[in-house]
Design an enzyme around this catalytic site. Structure first.
Site, PDB file in Angstrom:
ATOM      1  N   CYS A  39       4.309  -1.792  -9.374  1.00 48.22           N
ATOM      2  CA  CYS A  39       3.709  -2.796  -8.481  1.00 48.22           C
ATOM      3  C   CYS A  39       2.658  -2.236  -7.531  1.00 48.22           C
ATOM      4  O   CYS A  39       1.873  -2.986  -6.985  1.00 48.22           O
ATOM      5  CB  CYS A  39       4.797  -3.499  -7.679  1.00 48.22           C
ATOM      6  SG  CYS A  39       5.425  -2.531  -6.299  1.00 48.22           S
ATOM      7  N   CYS A 104       0.861 -12.197   3.176  1.00 51.22           N
ATOM      8  CA  CYS A 104       2.127 -11.717   3.751  1.00 51.22           C
ATOM      9  C   CYS A 104       1.998 -10.269   4.174  1.00 51.22           C
ATOM     10  O   CYS A 104       2.745  -9.782   5.004  1.00 51.22           O
ATOM     11  CB  CYS A 104       3.271 -11.877   2.758  1.00 51.22           C
ATOM     12  SG  CYS A 104       3.358 -10.595   1.508  1.00 51.22           S
ATOM     13  N   CYS A 107       1.810  -6.183   0.242  1.00 51.16           N
ATOM     14  CA  CYS A 107       1.074  -5.364  -0.732  1.00 51.16           C
ATOM     15  C   CYS A 107      -0.083  -4.624  -0.091  1.00 51.16           C
ATOM     16  O   CYS A 107      -0.678  -3.747  -0.705  1.00 51.16           O
ATOM     17  CB  CYS A 107       0.527  -6.256  -1.848  1.00 51.16           C
ATOM     18  SG  CYS A 107      -0.830  -7.312  -1.298  1.00 51.16           S
ATOM     19  N   VAL A 259      10.401  10.499 -17.130  1.00 44.30           N
ATOM     20  CA  VAL A 259      11.704  11.022 -16.701  1.00 44.30           C
ATOM     21  C   VAL A 259      12.228  10.204 -15.516  1.00 44.30           C
ATOM     22  O   VAL A 259      13.396   9.807 -15.496  1.00 44.30           O
ATOM     23  CB  VAL A 259      11.588  12.519 -16.319  1.00 44.30           C
ATOM     24  CG1 VAL A 259      12.921  13.020 -15.790  1.00 44.30           C
ATOM     25  CG2 VAL A 259      11.156  13.341 -17.520  1.00 44.30           C
ATOM     26  N   ARG A 417      -4.357  -3.222 -29.645  1.00 42.83           N
ATOM     27  CA  ARG A 417      -3.143  -3.532 -28.885  1.00 42.83           C
ATOM     28  C   ARG A 417      -3.177  -4.950 -28.351  1.00 42.83           C
ATOM     29  O   ARG A 417      -4.260  -5.528 -28.157  1.00 42.83           O
ATOM     30  CB  ARG A 417      -2.950  -2.544 -27.722  1.00 42.83           C
ATOM     31  CG  ARG A 417      -3.625  -2.916 -26.415  1.00 42.83           C
ATOM     32  CD  ARG A 417      -3.583  -1.781 -25.423  1.00 42.83           C
ATOM     33  NE  ARG A 417      -2.280  -1.529 -24.838  1.00 42.83           N
ATOM     34  CZ  ARG A 417      -1.841  -2.061 -23.709  1.00 42.83           C
ATOM     35  NH1 ARG A 417      -2.569  -2.935 -23.055  1.00 42.83           N
ATOM     36  NH2 ARG A 417      -0.669  -1.725 -23.214  1.00 42.83           N
ATOM     37  N   GLU A1262       1.165 -25.700  -1.305  1.00 43.12           N
ATOM     38  CA  GLU A1262       1.699 -25.721  -2.669  1.00 43.12           C
ATOM     39  C   GLU A1262       0.756 -26.314  -3.708  1.00 43.12           C
ATOM     40  O   GLU A1262       0.871 -26.012  -4.896  1.00 43.12           O
ATOM     41  CB  GLU A1262       2.973 -26.579  -2.700  1.00 43.12           C
ATOM     42  CG  GLU A1262       4.076 -26.095  -1.797  1.00 43.12           C
ATOM     43  CD  GLU A1262       5.167 -27.146  -1.698  1.00 43.12           C
ATOM     44  OE1 GLU A1262       6.210 -26.955  -2.303  1.00 43.12           O
ATOM     45  OE2 GLU A1262       4.943 -28.168  -1.022  1.00 43.12           O
TER      46      GLU A1262
HETATM   47  C1  LIG Z   1       4.638   1.709 -14.649  1.00 43.72           C
HETATM   48  C2  LIG Z   1       4.364   2.405 -15.947  1.00 43.72           C
HETATM   49  C3  LIG Z   1       3.521   1.796 -16.844  1.00 43.72           C
HETATM   50  C4  LIG Z   1       3.244   2.415 -18.055  1.00 43.72           C
HETATM   51  N1  LIG Z   1       2.417   1.781 -18.929  1.00 43.72           N
HETATM   52  C5  LIG Z   1       2.138   2.372 -20.127  1.00 43.72           C
HETATM   53  C6  LIG Z   1       1.284   1.748 -21.065  1.00 43.72           C
HETATM   54  O1  LIG Z   1       0.770   0.654 -20.837  1.00 43.72           O
HETATM   55  N2  LIG Z   1       1.057   2.379 -22.238  1.00 43.72           N
HETATM   56  C7  LIG Z   1       1.608   3.590 -22.528  1.00 43.72           C
HETATM   57  O2  LIG Z   1       1.349   4.115 -23.582  1.00 43.72           O
HETATM   58  N3  LIG Z   1       2.411   4.207 -21.657  1.00 43.72           N
HETATM   59  C8  LIG Z   1       2.698   3.623 -20.472  1.00 43.72           C
HETATM   60  N4  LIG Z   1       3.554   4.240 -19.610  1.00 43.72           N
HETATM   61  C9  LIG Z   1       4.232   5.463 -20.038  1.00 43.72           C
HETATM   62  C10 LIG Z   1       3.451   6.705 -19.659  1.00 43.72           C
HETATM   63  O3  LIG Z   1       2.305   6.806 -20.450  1.00 43.72           O
HETATM   64  C11 LIG Z   1       4.340   7.891 -19.909  1.00 43.72           C
HETATM   65  O4  LIG Z   1       5.466   7.752 -19.094  1.00 43.72           O
HETATM   66  C12 LIG Z   1       3.628   9.156 -19.516  1.00 43.72           C
HETATM   67  O5  LIG Z   1       2.541   9.375 -20.322  1.00 43.72           O
HETATM   68  C13 LIG Z   1       4.556  10.357 -19.519  1.00 43.72           C
HETATM   69  O6  LIG Z   1       3.890  11.448 -18.914  1.00 43.72           O
HETATM   70  P1  LIG Z   1       4.485  12.230 -17.676  1.00 43.72           P
HETATM   71  O7  LIG Z   1       3.579  13.355 -17.407  1.00 43.72           O
HETATM   72  O8  LIG Z   1       4.736  11.342 -16.567  1.00 43.72           O
HETATM   73  O9  LIG Z   1       5.852  12.720 -18.306  1.00 43.72           O
HETATM   74  P2  LIG Z   1       7.165  13.199 -17.585  1.00 43.72           P
HETATM   75  O10 LIG Z   1       7.964  12.020 -17.184  1.00 43.72           O
HETATM   76  O11 LIG Z   1       6.863  14.186 -16.564  1.00 43.72           O
HETATM   77  O12 LIG Z   1       7.857  13.904 -18.821  1.00 43.72           O
HETATM   78  C14 LIG Z   1       8.199  13.176 -19.976  1.00 43.72           C
HETATM   79  C15 LIG Z   1       8.855  14.067 -21.033  1.00 43.72           C
HETATM   80  O13 LIG Z   1       7.911  14.940 -21.557  1.00 43.72           O
HETATM   81  C16 LIG Z   1       8.358  16.292 -21.492  1.00 43.72           C
HETATM   82  N5  LIG Z   1       7.192  17.125 -21.213  1.00 43.72           N
HETATM   83  C17 LIG Z   1       6.233  16.870 -20.307  1.00 43.72           C
HETATM   84  N6  LIG Z   1       5.270  17.792 -20.394  1.00 43.72           N
HETATM   85  C18 LIG Z   1       5.648  18.645 -21.350  1.00 43.72           C
HETATM   86  C19 LIG Z   1       5.063  19.802 -21.889  1.00 43.72           C
HETATM   87  N7  LIG Z   1       3.893  20.286 -21.470  1.00 43.72           N
HETATM   88  N8  LIG Z   1       5.733  20.444 -22.867  1.00 43.72           N
HETATM   89  C20 LIG Z   1       6.932  19.979 -23.319  1.00 43.72           C
HETATM   90  N9  LIG Z   1       7.509  18.898 -22.845  1.00 43.72           N
HETATM   91  C21 LIG Z   1       6.880  18.224 -21.884  1.00 43.72           C
HETATM   92  C22 LIG Z   1       9.406  16.291 -20.411  1.00 43.72           C
HETATM   93  O14 LIG Z   1      10.336  17.291 -20.654  1.00 43.72           O
HETATM   94  C23 LIG Z   1       9.990  14.922 -20.512  1.00 43.72           C
HETATM   95  O15 LIG Z   1      11.018  14.920 -21.468  1.00 43.72           O
HETATM   96  C24 LIG Z   1       3.842   3.658 -18.375  1.00 43.72           C
HETATM   97  C25 LIG Z   1       4.686   4.274 -17.451  1.00 43.72           C
HETATM   98  C26 LIG Z   1       4.951   3.641 -16.249  1.00 43.72           C
HETATM   99  C27 LIG Z   1       5.870   4.298 -15.277  1.00 43.72           C
HETATM  100  S1  FES Z   2      -0.438 -10.448   0.598  1.00 47.04           S
HETATM  101 FE1  FES Z   2       1.601 -10.930   0.010  1.00 47.04          FE
HETATM  102  S2  FES Z   2       1.836  -9.762  -1.766  1.00 47.04           S
HETATM  103 FE2  FES Z   2      -0.246  -9.482  -1.301  1.00 47.04          FE
HETATM  104  S1  FES Z   3       5.334   0.984  -7.631  1.00 45.79           S
HETATM  105 FE1  FES Z   3       6.526   1.981  -6.168  1.00 45.79          FE
HETATM  106  S2  FES Z   3       7.579   0.380  -5.270  1.00 45.79           S
HETATM  107 FE2  FES Z   3       6.569  -0.600  -6.899  1.00 45.79          FE
END
Ligand SMILES: Cc1cc2nc3c(=O)[nH]c(=O)nc-3n(C[C@H](O)[C@H](O)[C@H](O)COP(=O)(O)OP(=O)(O)OC[C@H]3O[C@@H](n4cnc5c(N)ncnc54)[C@H](O)[C@@H]3O)c2cc1C
Ligand code: FES
Ligand code: FES
Length: 1323
Positions: A39, A104, A107, A259, A417, A1262
């Site tokens: 969010c 509000c 955000c 994670v 997609r 509304e």
């Molecule tokens: C709100 C939100 C929206 C999202 N929307 C999308 C979307 O629209 N499309 C989409 O494709 N994805 C989406 N994602 C997913 C996102 O792309 C993946 O969560 C992200 O790419 C993972 O990367 P990270 O660095 O955060 O991984 P981490 O959470 O840090 O790690 C993930 C895993 O990878 C392993 N790892 C990380 N780096 C290495 C490394 N160098 N070597 C070995 N293992 C490793 C870790 O051990 C762990 O198991 C979304 C995620 C969130 C939270």
């Molecule tokens: S002003 Fe209320 S959520 Fe943005």
């Molecule tokens: S993104 Fe952190 S509270 Fe919603």
């Protein structure tokens, strides 16, 4: 140091590493709304120094997912660091406030941080960058337009001006064209000249000690030890490999976006984390002649930049994979997540919805691995993505980088997609596809297809690809490919995520898109580069009508014009009424200094409450075993129905379940503990044994079968319906399903209940719309008089009806806990619990029978409504009354009968929601009007015009009204939106485009304000004048973001004839204004305004003798003289309420004080192959009478419209057949983001008279909601065009919401024919 009140989040297992709870106690500006990165409310800026490049890198992150330990060496800037009222507000904060970009305010700190971070990197951003920066921030109030506009004020060119490139300012033009009219129209809601200039050189510097730390050559491994977990940051690559050998099971934490959510929401536990974030060896780009190698540590944002650079350097034919990746990188999550998530993390976590992995696999990428054993390469192919063990990383291996080869000439790569929302939404199906041809031919040499979101992993259609190798790229190949791939990729009927037929259709629709792209690509290539070597006829182009199928909808920066009446030039300059005055708290919102309940500092001895909710829809409670929970550390008590000293079942609402549960999500007991983490852990240990009971009623249909209702039928009728049906040319019958809606206020329900030392007094702080109700329920639960209970509401972070009745229930639950433990209770619902427990808008089933003449005149209508009320009464009966009373909308039908009943089911109890039944109910009217049009070969607009009220008339319930403003809104809407010309243009477009269709619709509206019972319309105020002349205004209305307090200050200012700066409005509470009615029904400003006006007029009258004596005196002098003459400077003001009544026995009455009229026109484009739609333009004409504050009113209209548009299109609640709500957060419930709002969004306030209301204004809170249905009907229009072209029958049912699934499956074609047609289960 953890913020104690927020330690609830800190000590949840695993979220020990989340930044939000560690923000210092006094820094409450960063808001917490979802905890899942979805969010943007918690956005902060992280800055790091890169010793290699010697540059400082600023990027936005969502604090709720940022591990605190990962911030070692980084500088974090929260909204407090940007600016504050106490020191200096920043231009970003000032402009967001002054452009009316906050309502509000919940955000707003997140919005500020997103724009601020962008400006730190790009002091003069483009409008596109502004939109991109805001894609990860949700706002439920404003409709985004003013937020984007505030950002655009930083753009180099005057991007705010809507007539791009015309050379003239649109504002001037518009103002000129309206000067001839009686009412001069204004278009400026704020004055840019007031803005302080933005000087990027004045930003805080990066802390030099962090630069020193980063450059320190003697860095060491860092280890942080928590109670249960250890975090280790290796110092270099060898150290990382060592750690990976020693702790092979420990995850590598990079962005923590995969994670983190697993730990938080799926109870994953890891004793050790290894975080090489910032390790130089993982950050590089290495470009060779054959491809590019990108370090695993690169964030997706950095990957995006690197690919853009490569694309700009390399010839196009080499960059097809990069282009495909770039397309998906633009819409993957929001800017925050893209800056956190890393390439390595993405590749390894392999989410089944991955947008990048299918493309990387199709592009033949490989993964470079390293461990103490050495380096090796593995292909990023189907086996890796399908997680086959032999293709996997070994546990001690780390991804060093990913190699992506260049594409080649006879090689095509694409990413495709479709998601519920254009940006920041997981794909419903995505794909990466590539094909290599034998040189100079269209013979397939190698084909690869990978699909996401069709199973537990990304899957490869390898068999299909093999079988097609050697085939020509022609229609026959496509047809075989579709059949083969459908056979190969099986989605079982009970697959997680549902939508089986839709997803199967998408599999082949996306393949078809790829097929077209490649055919066009081959043709283009041969044409432009063959130099006579190849014959273009051998590579035929695709039909021109298919070309638009190739591209996704572009993301444009929204723009628009807002028009309203100018203030009378003779009005005294000090009088603020009619001016677009900024929200009273706007600056505090944007600086994060506005206090919400969760921001109230910790109270001594306070306990946190966690809920245990029913997992069964209807069951007997056999046993509640709390022993294990009570034994856990920090647990103070478990509270059950046994602990309620008064009524536990009050007016049919049950506080704690007793003996049986009647829905999934019903509160069975609560656990009070010293931290939320402890409370939550203990809540998981409460063991409840159930025995299922029959019947279990979930849907309206099931309720009808069981005759299960919450109240008796409500009916209104006129004429003789049965007789009339005998004399009409045609009769049609139909059913319309309108699904429910989640309020998704950004601030979840939050209550602080503080028991007092004496006399059983209880103080509650909570965001509510109805304090009296809270007081009543708490009094009933505790069995004490109401005079012992004080409710305080400073503000609520959005409400939309969801905080009318539910806070009373939750207030009683908290008060019982506070009473039992004798300690203050802090009860903050997590987003998932909030969505589960508090329910939302009623789903509706409408059945109609319409009799009409061939010329479109409707003679008779018989309508039946059923709503799904859920398990307790709540306000369902009232909602049904409102639906029935308003169901005729703007149309006169001489013989009309409307009946309705709320159904009792085993779902959480649905409740009030903006529009109170109108947005659901009136869709049925518009649907039958559209169906009549189709039967008569007329346009819906013609049938609307024919049947619309034209002169002073009586409603079906016999209330007189004059529809003149309705006619004006309708006419102006058609004219000013150039409806006819655009309709013709859309028809032309549709002729030329087979797979994309445009549609337009105009909906008229006759809406109501207020209640059919006089006493509900009463209000009171209390106004004190202090001896320095300052004035304190209190009234019974609650500030929910709708600008109520701002308007009340305007009223007091006019009435007392003093500047607004003299007037203060602090909060709403039951001790100053008792027995206040709910702040709902669009009447907050109406009734409280009258009460404030009354109080001020009483005071003014009392001051008259003093003023007469000293007419030239100042306000301060008069006050001081009045005091000396013992004149009472304090008074209550009162408004008895509008005189309304409704006699349900007769079905007659003057149910409403007045009507609000409006019309809106929307134009959409639909992608028939995916079901996606794009909202191109909306024009709203709203009868505002005289607007007390055009900025507030336009804000309400725009915000309601966008909320309505979400309701009618993308917001989809999903329940299991057993009544379990699946959609419990922003990941699976999609409200509109900035990319969903109309590309062009024009709003005009139409002037009319409304003498009954204060200053002849109208309540507009509304009304805009229903106007969002113009998008639904525009989609209907576009889909109808597609169906006509495909030779399908005229009438079809399009229910609401018109999700991509519904749109796609209704645009029937050869692909939908290949799979079974889906029917949505109605709830
Ligand atoms: C709100 C939100 C929206 C999202 N929307 C999308 C979307 O629209 N499309 C989409 O494709 N994805 C989406 N994602 C997913 C996102 O792309 C993946 O969560 C992200 O790419 C993972 O990367 P990270 O660095 O955060 O991984 P981490 O959470 O840090 O790690 C993930 C895993 O990878 C392993 N790892 C990380 N780096 C290495 C490394 N160098 N070597 C070995 N293992 C490793 C870790 O051990 C762990 O198991 C979304 C995620 C969130 C939270
Ligand atoms: S002003 Fe209320 S959520 Fe943005
Ligand atoms: S993104 Fe952190 S509270 Fe919603």
């Amino acid at each position: 140091k953890p913020h104690p009140e927020r330690s609830q989040k800190a000590e949840q297992p695993g979220s020990l590493f989340s930044l939000t709870p560690f923000l210092p106690v006094h820094l409450t500006g960063t808001k917490y709304s979802c905890g899942s990165g979805g969010c943007g409310a918690c956005t902060v800026m992280v800055s790091r120094y890169d010793p290699k490049t010697k540059k400082i890198h600023h990027y936005p992150v969502t604090a709720c997912l940022v591990p605190i330990c990962s911030l070692y060496g980084a500088a974090v800037t929260t909204v407090e660091g940007v600016g504050s009222i106490k020191t200096r507000i920043h231009p970003v904060q000032e402009r967001l406030a002054k452009c009316h970009g906050t309502q509000c305010g919940f955000c707003s700190p997140g919005m500020v941080m997103s724009i601020y971070t962008l400006l730190r990197n790009h002091p003069e951003p483009t409008p596109e960058q502004i939109t991109e920066a805001l894609g990860g921030n949700l706002c439920r109030c404003t409709g985004y337009r003013p937020i984007v506009e505030s950002g655009k004020t930083f753009c180099a060119e005057s991007a705010v001006c809507q007539m791009k490139g015309s050379g003239k300012c649109c504002m001037d033009q518009e103002e000129k064209s309206f000067t001839s009219r009686q009412e001069k129209m204004c278009t400026k809601l704020y004055n840019e000249d007031e803005f302080q200039p933005f000087d990027p050189s004045q930003e805080p510097i990066f802390p030099p000690e962090l630069i020193r730390m980063a450059e320190d050559p003697n860095k060491r491994r860092l280890t942080f030890r928590g109670k249960r977990t250890t975090w280790i940051t290796p110092v270099n690559l060898n150290d990382l490999l060592e750690l990976k050998t020693n702790f092979p099971e420990a995850p590598i934490i990079m962005g923590n976006t995969a994670v983190g959510p697993s730990i938080k929401f799926r109870d994953e536990f890891h004793p050790v984390f290894i975080s090489p974030l910032g390790l130089q060896e993982l950050y590089f780009v290495d470009s060779t002649d054959d491809g590019v190698t990108i370090g695993a540590g690169y964030s997706l944002a950095q990957l995006n930049d690197a690919l853009h650079f490569i694309v700009s350097e390399q010839p196009k034919e080499k960059t097809k994979t990069y282009h495909a990746l770039l397309k998906h990188l633009r819409t993957l999550a929001g800017a925050q997540i893209r800056n956190m998530a890393t390439l390595g993390g993405h590749v390894v976590s392999r989410p089944n919805f991955s947008d990048l992995n299918p493309i990387l696999a199709a592009g033949n990428a490989t993964i470079n691995l390293i461990s103490k054993e050495g380096k090796r390469q593995i292909p990023l192919d189907g086996r890796f993505l399908e997680k086959s063990p032999e293709a996997n990383l070994k546990s001690e291996e780390t991804v060093l980088s990913v190699y992506i080869p260049h594409s080649t000439r006879w090689h095509f790569v694409s990413g495709l997609r479709i998601a519920q929302r254009q940006e920041n939404a997981f794909a419903m199906v995505n794909a990466g596809m590539s094909v290599k041809f034998e040189d100079g031919t269209d013979t397939i040499k190698e084909l690869q297809m990978f699909y996401g979101s069709v199973g537990p992993t990304v899957v490869s259609a390898s068999k299909t690809c093999q079988q097609l190798t050697g085939r020509y790229w022609n229609d026959q190949m496509l047809s075989d490919a579709c059949q083969l791939v459908l056979d190969e990729i099986y989605i079982p009927p009970d697959a997680e995520g549902g939508m089986v037929e839709y997803r199967r259709t998408l599999i082949i629709s996306l393949l078809f898109k790829f097929y077209l792209k490649v055919r066009r690509g081959l043709n283009k290539m041969v044409r432009t580069t063959s130099l006579g070597l190849w014959d273009p006829h051998k590579f035929p182009d695709i039909p021109e009508r298919f070309v638009s199928a190739l591209e996704d909808f572009p993301i444009e920066t929204p723009q628009g014009i807002q028009m309203f009446q100018c203030v009378d030039p003779y009005q005294p300059p000090q009088d603020p009424v009619g001016h677009p005055v900024m929200h009273q708290s706007a600056i505090k919102h944007t600086t994060g200094e506005a206090v919400f309940v969760d921001d109230i500092p910790p109270i001594s001895q306070e306990l946190f409450l966690a809920v245990v909710t029913s997992t069964r829809a209807h069951a007997k409670i056999i046993l509640i075993d709390t022993s294990e929970a009570l034994a856990l550390p920090g647990v103070a008590d478990v509270i059950t129905a046994e602990d309620v000293p008064g009524d536990n079942n009050y007016q049919g609402e049950i506080f704690y379940a007793q003996n049986e549960v009647i829905c999934v999500g019903q509160i069975v007991c609560t656990v009070a503990a010293d931290t939320y983490a402890h409370a939550k852990e203990a809540a998981k240990k409460v063991r409840i044994v159930y025995e299922d009971l029959e019947p279990r009623i979930i849907t309206i249909e099931q309720a009808l079968e069981h005759n299960s209702f919450l109240s008796a039928e409500k009916k209104i009728e006129q004429g003789n319906v049965e007789q009339a049906f005998k004399h009409v040319d045609q009769i049609i019958e139909g059913e319309v399903h309108v699904e429910g809606q989640e309020h998704f206020y950004m601030e979840t329900q939050t209550i602080l209940a503080i028991p007092q030392e004496e006399d059983k007094e209880m103080v509650l702080h909570l965001g509510t719309q109805f304090q009296t109700h809270v007081q009543e329920y708490v009094a009933a639960a505790l069995n004490i008089p109401r005079n012992r209970i004080a409710c305080h509401t400073k503000r609520a972070g959005g409400a939309f009806g969801g905080k009318v009745s539910k806070p009373a229930l939750l207030g009683a639950v908290s008060a019982v806990a506070a009473n039992k433990t004798g300690r203050p209770i802090r009860f903050i619902l997590e987003r998932g619990d909030d969505m589960l427990i508090t329910a939302g808008r009623h789903p509706l089933l409408g059945k109609y029978k319409i009799g009409f003449m061939n010329n479109g005149v409707i003679k008779a209508a018989d309508i039946e409504y059923y709503i799904n009320g859920g398990c307790t009464p709540d306000e369902s009966e009232l909602v049904m009354e409102f639906i029935v009373l308003r169901c005729e909308n703007a149309y006169y039908i001489p013989n009309f009968r409307c009946r309705g009943r709320p159904c009792k089911t085993n779902l959480p109890s649905n409740t009030a929601f903006r529009g109170f039944g109108f947005p659901q109910g009136i869709v049925v009217s518009e649907a039958y009007i559209t169906a009549v049009a189709s039967q008569c070969n007329l346009t819906p607009e013609q049938v609307k015009e024919i049947n619309m009220y034209k002169r002073t008339s009586r409603t079906v319930h016999k209330q007189i009204f004059n529809p003149e403003p309705l006619r004006r809104c309708w006419k102006e809407c058609l004219e000013k939106s150039s409806f006819s010309a655009r309709k013709l243009a859309a028809e032309e477009f549709n002729k030329k485009n087979y797979w994309k269709k445009r549609g337009l619709a105009v909906v008229p509206m006759k809406f109501t304000v207020g209640m059919p019972t006089t006493f509900y319309n009463q209000a009171a105020a209390l106004v004190h004048i202090y001896l320095d002349g300052s004035v304190l205004v209190s009234h019974g209305g609650c500030e929910l973001g709708q600008g109520l307090h701002t308007k009340m200050i305007q009223v007091a200012s006019r009435e007392l004839n003093i500047p607004e700066s003299y007037i203060h409005l602090s909060e709403t509470n039951t001790t100053t204004v008792p027995n206040a009615t709910f702040t709902a029904g669009s009447m907050g400003a109406d009734i409280n305004g009258k009460a404030v006006q009354n109080a001020c007029q009483i005071l003014k009258a009392r001051l008259q003798p003093v003023i007469r004596k000293n007419p030239k005196g100042t306000w301060e002098e008069w006050i001081s003289e009045a005091y000396e003459e013992s004149i009472n400077l304090s008074t209550t003001g009162y408004f008895k309420g509008y005189q309304t009544n409704m006699d349900w026995k007769k079905g007659e009455g003057d149910a409403f004080p007045y009507f609000v009229y409006g019309a809106s026109c929307s134009e959409v484009e639909v992608d028939c192959l995916t079901g996606a739609h794009k909202l191109l333009r909306t024009d709203i004409f709203m009868d505002a009478a005289f607007s007390i504050n055009p900025a507030v009113d336009i804000g309400q209209i725009e915000g309601a419209f966008v909320q309505g548009m979400g309701f009618y299109t993308i917001e989809e609640l999903k329940y299991s057949p057993e009544g379990v709500l699946y959609s419990r957060g922003p990941d699976d419930y999609k409200i509109p983001t900035v990319t969903e709002i109309p590309e062009e969004f024009n709003v005009t306030l139409v002037r009319s008279q409304n003498p009954i209301a204060i200053y002849s204004s109208k309540g507009l809170g509304e009304a805009g909601m229903f106007l969002g249905s113009s998008v639904l009907f525009a989609i209907y229009d576009a889909v109808a065009a597609a169906r006509r072209e495909r030779g399908l029958t005229k009438t079809f049912t399009l229910s609401s919401p018109a999700t991509p699934e519904l749109i796609r499956m209704t645009c029937v074609d050869q692909f939908t024919d290949m799979v079974r047609v889906v029917r949505r289960a109605p709830y």
